[in-house]
Design a protein around this motif. Structure first.
Motif, PDB file in Angstrom:
ATOM      1  N   ALA A  58       1.598  93.508 -34.601  1.00  0.00           N
ATOM      2  CA  ALA A  58       0.604  93.026 -33.634  1.00  0.00           C
ATOM      3  C   ALA A  58       1.283  92.575 -32.347  1.00  0.00           C
ATOM      4  N   LYS A  59       2.445  91.930 -32.489  1.00  0.00           N
ATOM      5  CA  LYS A  59       3.168  91.491 -31.288  1.00  0.00           C
ATOM      6  C   LYS A  59       3.641  92.705 -30.485  1.00  0.00           C
ATOM      7  N   LEU A  60       4.121  93.727 -31.194  1.00  0.00           N
ATOM      8  CA  LEU A  60       4.584  94.934 -30.504  1.00  0.00           C
ATOM      9  C   LEU A  60       3.421  95.638 -29.818  1.00  0.00           C
ATOM     10  N   ARG A  61       2.227  95.506 -30.379  1.00  0.00           N
ATOM     11  CA  ARG A  61       1.052  96.119 -29.758  1.00  0.00           C
ATOM     12  C   ARG A  61       0.723  95.384 -28.460  1.00  0.00           C
ATOM     13  N   GLY A  62       1.200  94.146 -28.331  1.00  0.00           N
ATOM     14  CA  GLY A  62       0.957  93.384 -27.125  1.00  0.00           C
ATOM     15  C   GLY A  62      -0.177  92.391 -27.267  1.00  0.00           C
ATOM     16  N   GLU A  63      -0.586  92.115 -28.515  1.00  0.00           N
ATOM     17  CA  GLU A  63      -1.698  91.193 -28.741  1.00  0.00           C
ATOM     18  C   GLU A  63      -1.366  89.795 -28.217  1.00  0.00           C
ATOM     19  N   GLY A  64      -2.392  89.093 -27.780  1.00  0.00           N
ATOM     20  CA  GLY A  64      -2.206  87.724 -27.320  1.00  0.00           C
ATOM     21  C   GLY A  64      -2.102  86.771 -28.487  1.00  0.00           C
ATOM     22  N   ARG A  65      -1.799  85.519 -28.156  1.00  0.00           N
ATOM     23  CA  ARG A  65      -1.617  84.531 -29.221  1.00  0.00           C
ATOM     24  C   ARG A  65      -2.909  84.272 -29.970  1.00  0.00           C
ATOM     25  N   GLY A  66      -4.028  84.329 -29.255  1.00  0.00           N
ATOM     26  CA  GLY A  66      -5.325  84.080 -29.896  1.00  0.00           C
ATOM     27  C   GLY A  66      -5.562  85.036 -31.047  1.00  0.00           C
ATOM     28  N   TRP A  67      -5.356  86.342 -30.792  1.00  0.00           N
ATOM     29  CA  TRP A  67      -5.558  87.342 -31.842  1.00  0.00           C
ATOM     30  C   TRP A  67      -4.600  87.091 -33.008  1.00  0.00           C
ATOM     31  N   ILE A  68      -3.341  86.813 -32.688  1.00  0.00           N
ATOM     32  CA  ILE A  68      -2.360  86.626 -33.756  1.00  0.00           C
ATOM     33  C   ILE A  68      -2.717  85.427 -34.619  1.00  0.00           C
ATOM     34  N   ILE A  69      -3.131  84.331 -33.967  1.00  0.00           N
ATOM     35  CA  ILE A  69      -3.447  83.135 -34.739  1.00  0.00           C
ATOM     36  C   ILE A  69      -4.733  83.317 -35.550  1.00  0.00           C
TER      37      ILE A  69
END
Lengths: 276, 555
Positions: free
Chosen positions: A168-179
């Motif tokens: 998800a981080k490599l996709r460029g997702e923001g912190r909101g999505w990750i959390i």
């Protein structure tokens, strides 16, 4: 998926008793035979057909006070727990995802807060601040959120290093999505189990505060306060103080039974749909 | 040995005789009543004293379950419901708990796949190696330790007198696997069960461990069940091979016969070398990605894991990066994706220089550069459905929503040869190969120009891995996507690469088009790598060991 047959007996017991308490709390004005603060009889009358649980130290109907007390106790404990969970888990997840100095500051701050005995800390704060329900909820919620923070951070640190979070981080997702979309669903089961426990601790904490005279103020009823009001009766063999104490114990046990069952259902680490 | 030999009275010379074995487990499918499934169905095999029987099959074939049944053990709620397991002339399933306790660690010992997980990290190796001997009163501590040291020497472990004083984390993975073999041999059992003992190791380490195991079996005269999914490996150590599939015995025979003249269709499928038709592209097209003089380090610059690495991947072609574990090949992938910003050097992608840090890269750069992981099951969120997993990049990069998104997800599922029915499945409800396919679809959804494939087939069974490689090649033709293929498996490399970079201790030792890299003369390291790949031929191991020019790094 969830059929009534799959629910074990202990969970049924917990669900029914908790449901009863919640029902009484929500519909208190309709269910209670007498108003909350009206004096309807003699002091410490024994149980009778008119007063099922007798009367209290001022001659108020004990059953009605119990029902209104459930309302106050459960409402405050529930709101405080909701606050502590929202605050604790969001901050905990954020600390785990961001890491570095943010994590250090937050975690050491929480350590500091936890180093002070909770009850004494709450007593000091409540004796300074104006005594109303909002302050009470805020103080309880914030103090309790330190425990939730620790758990949430510990769980999230483990999840944060999983390959799917990296993806998800490599996709460029923001912190909101990750959390909220990657970590939260996977951290939910330990948190839900903790929710039941923390709710019970909130009930006990509130009762302790009220018993010490800094919680809910009279004439409002709450179980801890009722134990305090009626405690002199114990020497005379009058059970009025023991009834609210027993209610606290029964609620604690029944909520725990439900929490246990939820934990059992959701600890399927493989994720997806839980086992029966 | 005399005591045990006298137990098995003349009637049979067989050490182990499994007859008509049936093993079941209870599963709890969502929304249905629990039901029993049969894992092993009517399997009969037997083993003579001092012989090695290879059990082979894909995952789920029941080979480990059968292996463990020889110790009367059912893993994770698995029950032995029928048949007989006769060891040393008696049925161990009828011996009760006391009988099993006397048997395990004395007559039958076990070597697990992951020695690292099987050793207790809090105790020194020697204590764990002699434990079974002491428990069963085979010998005194002094004798047992003496025997252990001899075994360490026989298994060619470094410093055999003192290695027992170390803790498990102080020796390498290949060494730990050999210590575990010593542990199994220490109580002088009649039978050892080897459960994929070399699967988790590098090819170069695998060959050492295999040779050590083979020698130890020969010298001690112990019998062994050797469980693996790699036919080439089992051909080196086994006298007989039993091929299993879906819990049933497919074929059982002499090793040479199984390899050269299989009688069953499935066996010949396993035996036949799977050639993948792939024509090498000539280099020279515009580079999709070029890495120039990159140096990267962990621990704030103290441990350099990449030293001055330069490679180039032409658009629509495949570069394979090969090496042992610890050679820095995965780190190269991390440097390219931005997870580990390089200390020096530059990475050019599609004509632009990429910022070192992931956070500084544009969404477009991230879209063009996708990644597929080795472990597909942890690369997907267990709480998201296949539809969400594949759909998210579409939403995120192209803003597709609703029906448009669902349509594209269906197209992608079709591309990876999976049907529409999979949209609502969770990862836990997919097989290993299907999981990896979903990961491929997720990468493809972004319409990338380069996909980094980090050991994507090493966790899969050979036949499944073959399917995945073919799919990747087809997709490359359709989508003109370039691959950076990180692997330790040279067979994979031979099949799909256009150019190859061989890495050793953070440096590139050999680099060029596939045909050139794989043509002699070789440098010592490439030669070691190439000669370590097991071949399906009896006696290959001895030849390979004799012909080696350098030692493996031993990771």
């Amino acid at each position: 998926m969830l059929t009534l047959k799959n629910i074990p007996l202990s969970a049924w017991l917990g669900l029914i008793v908790t449901g009863l308490f919640v029902f009484a709390a929500v519909f208190a004005p309709l269910v209670a035979p007498f108003p909350n603060a009206e004096i309807v009889g003699d002091v410490w009358e024994p149980m009778s057909a008119a007063h099922w649980l007798g009367t209290d130290n001022l001659g108020r109907d004990l059953l009605s006070r119990m029902i209104f007390g459930a309302r106050t106790t459960i409402l405050i404990a529930a709101l405080a727990t909701a606050l502590s969970f929202t605050l604790g888990s969001i901050l905990g997840f954020t600390a785990a995802v961001i890491g570095g100095w943010f994590d250090q500051t937050m975690s050491r701050g929480v350590d500091l807060l936890m180093a002070i005995p909770t009850l004494i800390f709450a007593l000091v704060v409540l004796s300074v601040l104006p005594g109303n329900i909002v302050t009470l909820i805020l103080v309880m919620g914030i103090l309790d959120s330190t425990r939730v923070y620790r758990l949430a951070r510990a769980v999230a640190v483990d999840i944060n290093v999983m390959d799917y979070v990296e993806a998800a981080k490599l996709r460029g997702e923001g912190r909101g999505w990750i959390i909220f979309r990657e970590i939260l669903p996977n951290a939910l089961s330990p948190l839900v189990a903790e929710l039941g426990l923390r709710f019970i601790f909130a009930v006990l904490f509130l009762s302790a505060l009220s018993f010490l005279g800094l919680g809910v103020q009279p004439p409002e009823a709450d179980w801890g306060g009722m134990v305090k009001e009626n405690k002199e009766g114990i020497v005379f063999g009058i059970p009025a103080a023991l009834i609210p104490a027993a209610a606290i114990a029964v609620l604690a046990i029944s909520v725990n039974l439900v929490a246990d069952w939820i934990l059992n259902r959701t600890t399927d680490l493989k994720g997806g749909r839980g086992n029966g | 040995m005399d005591r045990l030999a006298s137990q098995s009275t003349g009637a049979s010379e067989k050490l182990l005789d499994i007859r008509n074995l049936k093993i079941e487990a209870t599963v709890y499918p969502p929304g249905e009543a629990p039901r029993n499934i049969v894992i092993v169905d009517g399997v009969s095999v037997s083993l003579e004293r001092g012989k090695v029987l290879g059990l082979i099959g894909e995952s789920g074939a029941g080979k480990s379950t059968i292996g463990l049944s020889s110790m009367g053990y059912g893993r994770g709620g698995v029950r032995i419901t029928g048949g007989e397991v006769i060891l040393n002339g008696r049925d161990i399933l009828k011996g009760g708990k006391g009988g099993l306790r006397a048997l395990r660690g004395r007559e039958v010992c076990y070597v697990a796949q992951s020695a690292a997980a099987a050793f207790n990290p809090a105790h020194r190796l020697m204590k764990q190696v002699v434990e079974a001997s002491l428990k069963h009163g085979v010998s005194s501590r002094a004798e047992a330790e003496k025997r252990a040291v001899n075994l360490f020497r026989k298994l060619s472990l470094p410093d055999p007198e003192n290695i027992g004083k170390r803790f498990p984390h102080q020796v390498s993975g290949g060494q730990l696997q050999r210590v575990m073999t010593a542990m199994a041999l220490c109580s002088e059992p009649d039978l050892i069960v080897f459960d994929e003992p070399t699967t988790a190791l590098d090819v170069t380490t695998q060959i050492d461990v295999l040779a050590a195991i083979k020698e130890a079996i020969r010298d001690t005269g112990v019998a062994a069940l050797y469980i693996t999914h790699d036919l080439a490996v089992v051909a080196q150590v086994a006298d007989e091979i039993a091929v299993l599939r879906h819990g049933k015995l497919v074929e059982w025979g002499d090793t040479r016969q199984i390899i050269t003249q299989p009688t069953q269709e499935y066996t010949s499928q396993l035996v036949s070398v799977h050639e993948i038709a792939h024509e090498e592209h000539a280099p020279g097209k515009a580079a999709a990605l070029s890495v120039k003089n990159v140096t990267a380090a962990y621990g704030g610059g103290t441990i350099k894991v990449l030293k001055n690495v330069s490679v180039e991947i032409p658009a629509g072609q495949t570069l394979a990066v090969v090496g042992e574990s610890g050679s820095g090949k995965s780190t190269l992938g991390r440097a390219i994706t931005g997870l580990l910003p390089p200390l020096e050097g530059s990475i050019t992608f599609g004509g632009r220089t990429l910022p070192g840090r992931l956070a500084d890269r544009s969404k477009e750069d991230l879209r063009q550069l996708q990644m597929i992981y080795q472990m597909a099951d942890v690369a997907m969120n267990p709480r998201q459905t296949v539809g969400t997993i594949i759909g998210r990049p579409l939403e995120f990069y192209f803003g597709l929503r609703g029906r448009e998104r669902d349509k594209r997800v269906a197209e992608l599922l079709d591309k990876i040869e999976m049907g529409k029915g999979f949209v609502d499945r969770y990862p836990a409800e997919l097989s290993g190969g299907q999981k990896q396919r979903v990961c491929i679809a997720r990468a493809l959804a972004a319409k990338p120009s380069l996909i980094i494939c980090d050991e994507v087939t090493s966790a899969l069974d050979p036949l499944v891995a073959h399917g995945i490689l073919q799919l990747l090649l087809e997709l490359q033709k359709e989508e003109q996507v370039a691959y950076l293929f990180i692997t330790h498996d040279l067979a994979t490399v031979k099949a799909i690469a256009d150019s190859i970079a061989v890495m050793y201790r953070g440096e590139i030792v050999r680099y060029g088009p596939k045909s050139k890299v794989l043509t002699p003369p070789f440098d010592a390291y490439t030669d070691l790598l190439l000669s370590s790949v097991p071949e399906m031929e009896v006696g290959w191991l001895e030849k390979a060991i004799a012909g080696r020019r350098m030692e493996s790094a031993g990771n």
